[in-house]
Write an enzyme that holds these catalytic residues in place. Structure first.
Site, PDB file in Angstrom:
ATOM      1  N   PRO A 139       0.953  -1.265  -0.050  1.00 34.85           N
ATOM      2  CG  PRO A 139      -0.208  -1.074   2.115  1.00 34.85           C
ATOM      3  CD  PRO A 139       0.595  -2.120   1.248  1.00 34.85           C
ATOM      4  CD  GLU A 148       2.445  -4.132  10.953  1.00 42.79           C
ATOM      5  OE1 GLU A 148       2.670  -3.067  10.584  1.00 42.79           O
ATOM      6  OE2 GLU A 148       1.276  -4.398  11.072  1.00 42.79           O
ATOM      7  NE  ARG A 192      -7.986  -6.927 -20.326  1.00 39.42           N
ATOM      8  CZ  ARG A 192      -8.303  -5.854 -21.032  1.00 39.42           C
ATOM      9  NH1 ARG A 192      -7.418  -4.798 -20.770  1.00 39.42           N
ATOM     10  NH2 ARG A 192      -9.664  -5.921 -21.551  1.00 39.42           N
ATOM     11  CG  ASP A 236      -9.338  -1.988 -22.074  1.00 42.79           C
ATOM     12  OD1 ASP A 236     -10.571  -2.350 -22.691  1.00 42.79           O
ATOM     13  OD2 ASP A 236      -8.469  -2.851 -22.245  1.00 42.79           O
TER      14      ASP A 236
END
Length: 273
Positions: free
Chosen positions: A92, A119, A161, A176
């Site tokens: 993150p 962590e 893809r 897209d």
């Protein structure tokens, strides 16, 4: 493309055997190798984590298992003929994963993923392997998961893809959302299929017109409408020079205007009566 994943939950990666990714593995464009990190632990409990230096809650994944596992993955890949590895670290605290980055990664011949738990991984592991290959620390969103395996699935599907031969129609990803080119910073608009009428709802007449120019314009207008509604931040970061006259006219109708002398867009101020 070769793809290696080192994880303490190999079973979490089973979805890589289904759908487009599974077909890509079966047909050859994607060569996936999943490694159990605990195979490189040498105590009876197969320990992969320890308490953090400096104190604090949670546990940190240890250097030695990761170092030994990555060394083995690299050795196996090189022996199989793979070259130019890139280390992808789902976290993150990484840079946002975007379609642009998916395209960039799809052009690399070898990706190695290190989905962490707890962590995270001792920082020295990334610093060590950054001396051997490019390292991308990547976030799939502004939230925290229990582990990085879900992010590996997301990134792999977005990248796979784009590989030649994976999609049935090679042009499928051209329109897209976020696709480089005309769709950069735009969301794809609504799509329709048969029947033309369903529960009293008709598809837009323009889609039945056979006029390719009008259909292309309608789709672009709908992309702008959806982007303004759901992701106005994307419009704000756009370069006005990237829009044609009709684009700018539609944005004006939708209540947007270019900042004088700037490259960003802002909501046009309301006109007082």
């Amino acid at each position: 493309m070769r793809l290696d994943v080192v994880t303490i939950f190999p079973e979490y990666l089973e979805p890589l055997n289904v759908s487009l990714v599974g077909k890509a593995r079966a047909r050859g464009p994607l060569d996936v190798h999943v490694h159990d990190l605990r195979n490189w632990t040498y105590d009876r409990h197969h320990t992969v984590d320890d308490t953090p230096y400096g104190g604090g809650p949670g546990m940190v994944m240890k250097t030695d298992p990761w170092g030994d596992a990555l060394d083995q993955a690299l050795a196996d890949g090189y022996e199989a003929g793979a070259r130019e590895p890139v280390l992808v670290v789902p976290t993150p605290s990484g840079r946002p994963f975007t379609q642009e980055l998916a395209v960039e990664l799809s052009e690399r011949p070898w990706l190695i993923f290190t989905p962490a738990r707890y962590e995270g991984i001792d920082r020295r592991v990334m610093d060590e392997y950054a001396t051997r290959m490019p390292v991308h620390e990547v976030s799939i969103g502004d939230y925290v998961l229990a582990g990085g395996e879900a992010a590996v699935l997301v990134i792999t599907e977005a990248v796979a893809r784009l590989l030649p031969g994976v999609l049935g129609n090679a042009e499928s990803h051209r329109d897209d959302s976020f696709a480089p080119g005309a769709m950069a910073n735009l969301l794809e608009g609504p799509v329709y299929t048969k029947p033309p009428r369903w529960r009293g709802r008709d598809i837009p007449d323009v889609l039945l017109s056979g006029h390719h120019g009008k259909i292309a314009r309608w789709r672009r207008d709908e992309a702008f409408r959806r982007t303004v509604e759901n992701r106005p931040d994307l419009i704000e970061r756009c370069d006005p020079a990237a829009f044609d006259k009709k684009d700018r006219e539609l944005l004006s109708i939708l209540g947007w205007a270019p900042e004088p002398g700037g490259r960003f867009w802002r909501k046009a101020p309301a006109v007082e009566e």
